[in-house]
Design an enzyme around this catalytic site. Structure first.
Site, PDB file in Angstrom:
ATOM      1  N   LYS A 196      94.851  67.094  36.808  1.00  0.00           N
ATOM      2  CA  LYS A 196      94.289  68.377  36.382  1.00  0.00           C
ATOM      3  C   LYS A 196      93.911  68.317  34.906  1.00  0.00           C
ATOM      4  CE  LYS A 196      96.751  71.487  39.530  1.00  0.00           C
ATOM      5  NZ  LYS A 196      95.557  72.015  40.210  1.00  0.00           N
ATOM      6  N   ARG A 253      98.795  71.233  50.943  1.00  0.00           N
ATOM      7  CA  ARG A 253      98.594  71.110  52.379  1.00  0.00           C
ATOM      8  C   ARG A 253      99.224  69.830  52.919  1.00  0.00           C
ATOM      9  NH1 ARG A 253      92.229  71.378  51.366  1.00  0.00           N
ATOM     10  NH2 ARG A 253      93.000  72.519  49.551  1.00  0.00           N
TER      11      ARG A 253
END
Ligand code: BES
Ligand code: MN
Ligand code: ZN
Length: 488
Positions: free
Chosen positions: A272, A346
């Protein structure tokens, strides 16, 4: 703060402060009139001099000779009063006393005649909001002497019918506080092991709770290849925390709630950007929410069976970290092509959801700070609910409305599924920019094909600007949902 119920009117109340609500018609109800008597008609006097008019946003502290306080809070136009009005009025009243020596409060905000809400609803909303306003993060900060929050108990003005609502509110408040406390912890303290230990404490506290923790070895044995791929980059080994609560007959199928427990999300190799990366300590707020929900249910001893599952993992870049291009085999046997290691939520949830189905749930719900796209879609106002079912998401949304912890549904139509198809595996872990929250939901749906399942993306609601931190949302919605389920 302890929350109790009582039918004591102001004259009898020994509390250090009384909360009195007034609409902008500035009319005093029976309770306000009594309070007015105690303080030598100061309420009527201040209304006459227009120092207080009942407008929404107004607060005024008045004193009895004894030192007892009367906190007037404006609720504005009676016809425009929504649950949010009651919440913010309550928060203002608490803020007016929280830095004073006031220890005990009698809250009479629910005694007003509201047009759209019964007194049980108002009582519940006000009690939860009051507790919310008393919370302060104290774990890693030194406070000056005397800078203590002294408010210890609040008695809600509630008849027999509302007394149950007060009990529910007290439990929800405890749950919300649990969730905020966990969410706000720094990631060097709150790691997977910490969450496992926290669960241990809960299992010890309640008789009808039991705990199972799967460590990395056990998960390797079970072949939870997707979760383990994410875990590889971190020195903090992963844990799967499973807390069981038995409040109904053992034969009754449980509600199973799964919470994303990424204790810090760097993005991994798909690192990130630096700015605001610290906020990814909140990436375990799904886990914190199921912890809070679990605690609230155990507090109420709700007559349901509940299983809470937290996959707890840290997502770090490392020489051994999983990479874009990797294909991993999930616990279900389905293969996943990793195209972005930052879509890690996920990856751990799919294995947790597959595992969850071994408990034969009547309802399976996962909560996760899953996508930045969710913040784009719904902002910080509503959590996103996704499901292939028709009734379940409606029931969740309705519970949210009841406690003003709002959610909104996004579709999981099949048309979106093709965005995660790939040549190299059964699916890829990202679906592109378009409908990012939905394609994340689609990914999870491939692991929840034969179960009454819903996914709740809480990326926009679980925490706020830096000052407020974790919000404890959507614990209230979840607990209300389970309360409703328990009386079905
Ligand atoms: N934890 C983040 C989602 C997130 C980001 C929540 C910012 C709240 C604020 C999640 O793991 C993530 O990184 N998601 C990616 C998915 C993308 C790579 C498909 C995202 O949303 O950018
Ligand atoms: Mn991520
Ligand atoms: Zn994440």
């Amino acid at each position: 703060m302890k929350i109790t119920s009582s039918l004591m009117t102001p004259i009898k109340s020994k509390a250090d402060a009384l909360f009195i609500g007034i609409f902008s018609d500035a009319k005093l109800n029976a309770i306000a009139k009594e309070a007015d008597e105690i303080i030598n008609k100061q309420i009527s006097a201040r209304i006459k001099t227009k120092d207080f008019s009942g407008k929404s946003g107004e607060t005024l502290t008045l004193f009895a000779d004894s030192g007892q306080r009367v906190i007037l809070v404006g609720l504005g136009d009676k016809n425009k009063c929504v649950l949010g009005t009651i919440q913010s009025a309550t928060i203002r009243a608490v803020k007016a006393v929280v830095k004073t020596p006031v220890k005990t409060v009698s809250n009479y905000i629910s005694s007003l005649a509201y047009i759209d809400f019964d007194s049980a609803t108002v009582t519940k909303i006000s009690a939860i909001a009051a507790s919310y306003a008393t919370y302060r993060y104290e774990v890693t900060k030194i406070f000056k002497k005397g800078d203590k929050h002294s408010l210890t108990s609040m008695s809600m003005y509630a008849d027999k019918k509302s007394a149950n609502a007060v009990k529910h509110a007290a439990a929800i408040a405890t749950g919300v506080e649990t969730t905020r406390a966990l969410g706000n912890l720094p990631p060097n303290i709150c790691n997977p092991d910490y969450l496992a230990k926290h669960a241990k404490g809960i299992a010890k506290k309640y008789d009808n709770c039991s705990l199972t923790i799967l460590d990395e070895k056990k998960m390797q044995k079970l072949k939870m290849g997707s979760l383990l791929a994410v875990a590889r980059g971190s020195r903090n080994s992963p844990k799967m925390v499973v807390l069981k609560y038995t409040g109904a007959k053992k034969t009754q199928k449980p509600h199973v709630i799964v919470g994303k427990g990424i204790t810090f999300d760097t993005g991994g190799i798909s690192l990130k950007p630096g700015p605001n990366m610290d906020e990814m300590k909140y990436d375990m707020c799904g886990a914190a929410t199921v912890f809070g929900t679990f605690v609230a249910v155990a507090e109420m001893q709700l007559p349901i069976n509940l299983v809470m599952i937290v996959p707890a993992v840290e997502n770090m870049p490392d020489g051994d970290a999983y990479r874009p291009g990797d294909v991993v085999t999930s616990y279900s046997g389905k293969t996943i092509e990793v195209l972005n290691t930052d879509a890690e939520g996920r990856m751990i949830l799919c294995d947790a959801l597959t595992y969850a189905q071994e408990y034969k749930p009547q309802v399976l719900i996962d909560l996760a700070t899953l996508t930045g796209a969710c913040v784009i879609a719904l902002g910080h106002v509503a959590s996103a609910v996704m499901s292939k079912q028709t009734q379940l998401p409606q029931d969740i949304l309705n519970a949210g409305i009841q406690v003003n912890d709002k959610a909104w549904q996004l579709p999981l139509w099949d048309e979106y599924q093709k965005q995660i198809d790939t040549t190299f595996a059964d699916m890829q872990n990202v679906g592109g920019f378009a409908g990012g929250s939905i394609t994340a939901g689609c990914f999870l749906s491939r692991f929840c094909e034969d179960v009454n399942w819903a996914h709740i993306d809480i990326a926009g609601t679980a925490w706020n600007n830096k000052k407020e931190g974790a919000t404890g949302r959507p614990v209230a919605m979840m607990v209300q949902y389970l309360i409703n389920e328990s009386s079905k």
